[in-house]
Scaffold this motif. Structure first.
Motif, PDB file in Angstrom:
ATOM      1  N   LEU A 209       0.815  -1.216   0.000  1.00 57.83           N
ATOM      2  CA  LEU A 209       0.000   0.000   0.000  1.00 57.83           C
ATOM      3  C   LEU A 209       0.850   1.268   0.000  1.00 57.83           C
ATOM      4  N   ARG A 210       2.165   1.108  -0.138  1.00 59.85           N
ATOM      5  CA  ARG A 210       3.097   2.241  -0.115  1.00 59.85           C
ATOM      6  C   ARG A 210       2.910   3.087   1.143  1.00 59.85           C
ATOM      7  N   ALA A 211       2.651   2.401   2.229  1.00 64.81           N
ATOM      8  CA  ALA A 211       2.361   3.100   3.475  1.00 64.81           C
ATOM      9  C   ALA A 211       3.586   3.767   4.074  1.00 64.81           C
ATOM     10  N   GLY A 212       4.775   3.383   3.621  1.00 63.63           N
ATOM     11  CA  GLY A 212       5.983   4.009   4.134  1.00 63.63           C
ATOM     12  C   GLY A 212       6.211   5.417   3.613  1.00 63.63           C
ATOM     13  N   LEU A 213       5.384   5.849   2.659  1.00 58.95           N
ATOM     14  CA  LEU A 213       5.531   7.186   2.095  1.00 58.95           C
ATOM     15  C   LEU A 213       4.722   8.223   2.855  1.00 58.95           C
ATOM     16  N   THR A 214       3.938   7.786   3.834  1.00 57.95           N
ATOM     17  CA  THR A 214       3.121   8.696   4.633  1.00 57.95           C
ATOM     18  C   THR A 214       3.408   8.470   6.117  1.00 57.95           C
ATOM     19  N   TYR A 215       2.898   9.364   6.945  1.00 57.60           N
ATOM     20  CA  TYR A 215       3.123   9.287   8.393  1.00 57.60           C
ATOM     21  C   TYR A 215       4.620   9.125   8.686  1.00 57.60           C
ATOM     22  N   ASN A 216       5.400  10.003   8.102  1.00 62.20           N
ATOM     23  CA  ASN A 216       6.858   9.915   8.246  1.00 62.20           C
ATOM     24  C   ASN A 216       7.329  10.634   9.513  1.00 62.20           C
ATOM     25  N   THR A 217       6.714  10.251  10.626  1.00 60.24           N
ATOM     26  CA  THR A 217       7.082  10.763  11.940  1.00 60.24           C
ATOM     27  C   THR A 217       7.194   9.594  12.900  1.00 60.24           C
ATOM     28  N   TRP A 218       7.961   9.829  13.974  1.00 59.83           N
ATOM     29  CA  TRP A 218       8.113   8.789  14.995  1.00 59.83           C
ATOM     30  C   TRP A 218       8.505   9.452  16.310  1.00 59.83           C
ATOM     31  N   PRO A 219       7.990   8.989  17.459  1.00 56.18           N
ATOM     32  CA  PRO A 219       7.220   7.753  17.672  1.00 56.18           C
ATOM     33  C   PRO A 219       5.722   7.880  17.419  1.00 56.18           C
ATOM     34  N   LEU A 220       5.238   9.100  17.219  1.00 55.10           N
ATOM     35  CA  LEU A 220       3.816   9.294  16.975  1.00 55.10           C
ATOM     36  C   LEU A 220       3.535   9.344  15.482  1.00 55.10           C
ATOM     37  N   MET A 221       2.289   9.094  15.130  1.00 53.29           N
ATOM     38  CA  MET A 221       1.846   9.179  13.738  1.00 53.29           C
ATOM     39  C   MET A 221       1.038  10.460  13.598  1.00 53.29           C
ATOM     40  N   ASP A 222       1.716  11.523  13.166  1.00 56.07           N
ATOM     41  CA  ASP A 222       1.120  12.853  13.063  1.00 56.07           C
ATOM     42  C   ASP A 222       0.473  13.275  14.376  1.00 56.07           C
TER      43      ASP A 222
END
Length: 352
Positions: A209-222
């Motif tokens: 799903l190419r999910a690695g291209l979004t929510y490019n934050t850590w440890p939280l997701m946006d």
């Protein structure tokens, strides 16, 4: 040992399968997987040899949704780039088949294989053939209505490759190990390859799903530990595998679980005969999670995505090696204390 050449061959086959997985990952990351629209197990080994043949392949590609919706206007030279990635992936699959079958027949004729081992190896050969068919089943899912392959079929294809890799590695280890009669008890270490395998499958859904291209934050997701889209109105079970929020969150949680288990195994065996592989598992698992975080924060560049995939293969192999070592025969004259303080004599003995 008469079967050591067989073991070396199996380890080389594991290396080829690992290379196959890496090339498959590159094919996925470069959007090359749908560039060849036909499955020709024999004649497909020959690439286009003339301009007319290249144009014919290009015209076939122009009929699928990916070209119409994603790559409209692509030049022939651009098409050749993605074609070569997919052709290389398929050619490597054919090469692996030959590299397995020819030595298998040679070892069989030389009398180096017992009946039981020969049946195991033939089963692995059939598994490899099924993997090729599964690969085409995956590709076919993206040729008519979708612009990408089904993430479910991608996960199945990768899962089959990992099973083949793991089975060959396990059999190879058995051929170079001494006979065993006693076992160190460690259910967690025995099950760790299963958890790593599951985490790899979760990673396949992220890739699908190419999910690695979004929510490019850590440890939280946006800004949230659990992303807003994880629980939707009228949610279905399939949403766990069909939404970007869910597959990335699942993969993150899977990483935390695997690393926690790996560190626990390292601690449990810090003073046992399995100290070295257990500590290696803990270190590799921690490094793999760190690499995954850095890859995510960087927006998943291709080279980092491939490095993360390679790390998964190393971790899977390490856990299999650790689990295989549980069967060593042990003679202990002064056992290690529960706190791991002293050990007067620890020897590994063959039972045969």
């Amino acid at each position: 040992m008469r079967q050591r050449p067989v073991a070396i061959w199996l380890f080389l086959m594991c290396a080829l399968v690992a290379l196959m997985v890496m090339v498959g990952g590159a094919t996925r990351l470069t959007d090359s997987g749908l560039s060849i629209t036909e499955w020709r197990p024999v004649t497909g080994a020959i690439p286009p040899l003339s301009e007319a043949m290249w144009l014919d392949e290009f015209e076939k590609y122009k009929t699928i949704p990916e070209y119409e919706q994603v790559n409209w206007g692509m030049s022939l030279d651009e098409f050749k780039v993605i074609y070569w990635w997919e052709w290389g992936h398929r050619f490597l699959g054919r090469l692996i088949g030959i590299a397995f079958f020819v030595p298998f027949v040679a070892f069989l004729s030389m009398g180096l294989l017992t009946r039981h081992l020969a049946l195991k190896l033939f089963g692995l050969f059939l598994l490899g053939g099924a993997q090729g068919a599964l690969g085409w089943w995956m590709v076919s899912s993206g040729l008519s209505e979708r612009i990408d392959v089904s993430q479910y079929r991608l996960a199945a294809h990768l899962g089959m490759a990992m099973l083949l890799f793991g089975a060959m590695f396990w059999v190879g280890l058995g051929l170079i190990s001494t006979q065993r009669k006693n076992s160190i008890q460690s259910p967690l270490l025995a099950l760790l390859p299963v958890f790593v395998f599951g985490q790899i499958i979760l990673g396949a859904f992220v890739a699908g799903l190419r999910a690695g291209l979004t929510y490019n934050t850590w440890p939280l997701m946006d800004g949230r530990f659990v992303p807003r889209g994880y629980f939707r109105e009228n949610a279905r079970f399939n949403d766990l595998f069909e939404t970007i929020e869910a597959v990335q969150f699942n993969h993150r949680i899977g990483a935390y679980l695997v690393v926690s288990l790996a560190v626990t195994v390292a601690w449990q065996h810090r003073a046992s005969l399995l100290r070295t592989p257990a500590l290696a598992i803990g270190a590799v698992a921690s490094s793999q999670m760190l690499l995954g975080i850095v890859t995510l924060l960087a927006g998943t560049p291709i080279w980092m995505g491939l490095a993360h995939q390679f790390g998964a293969l190393i971790l899977f192999a390490a856990t299999i090696y650790g689990a295989h070592g549980l069967g060593r025969s042990i003679s202990i004259s002064n056992p290690v204390s529960a706190s791991g303080m002293t050990s007067r004599a620890l020897t590994v003995e063959p039972s045969g």
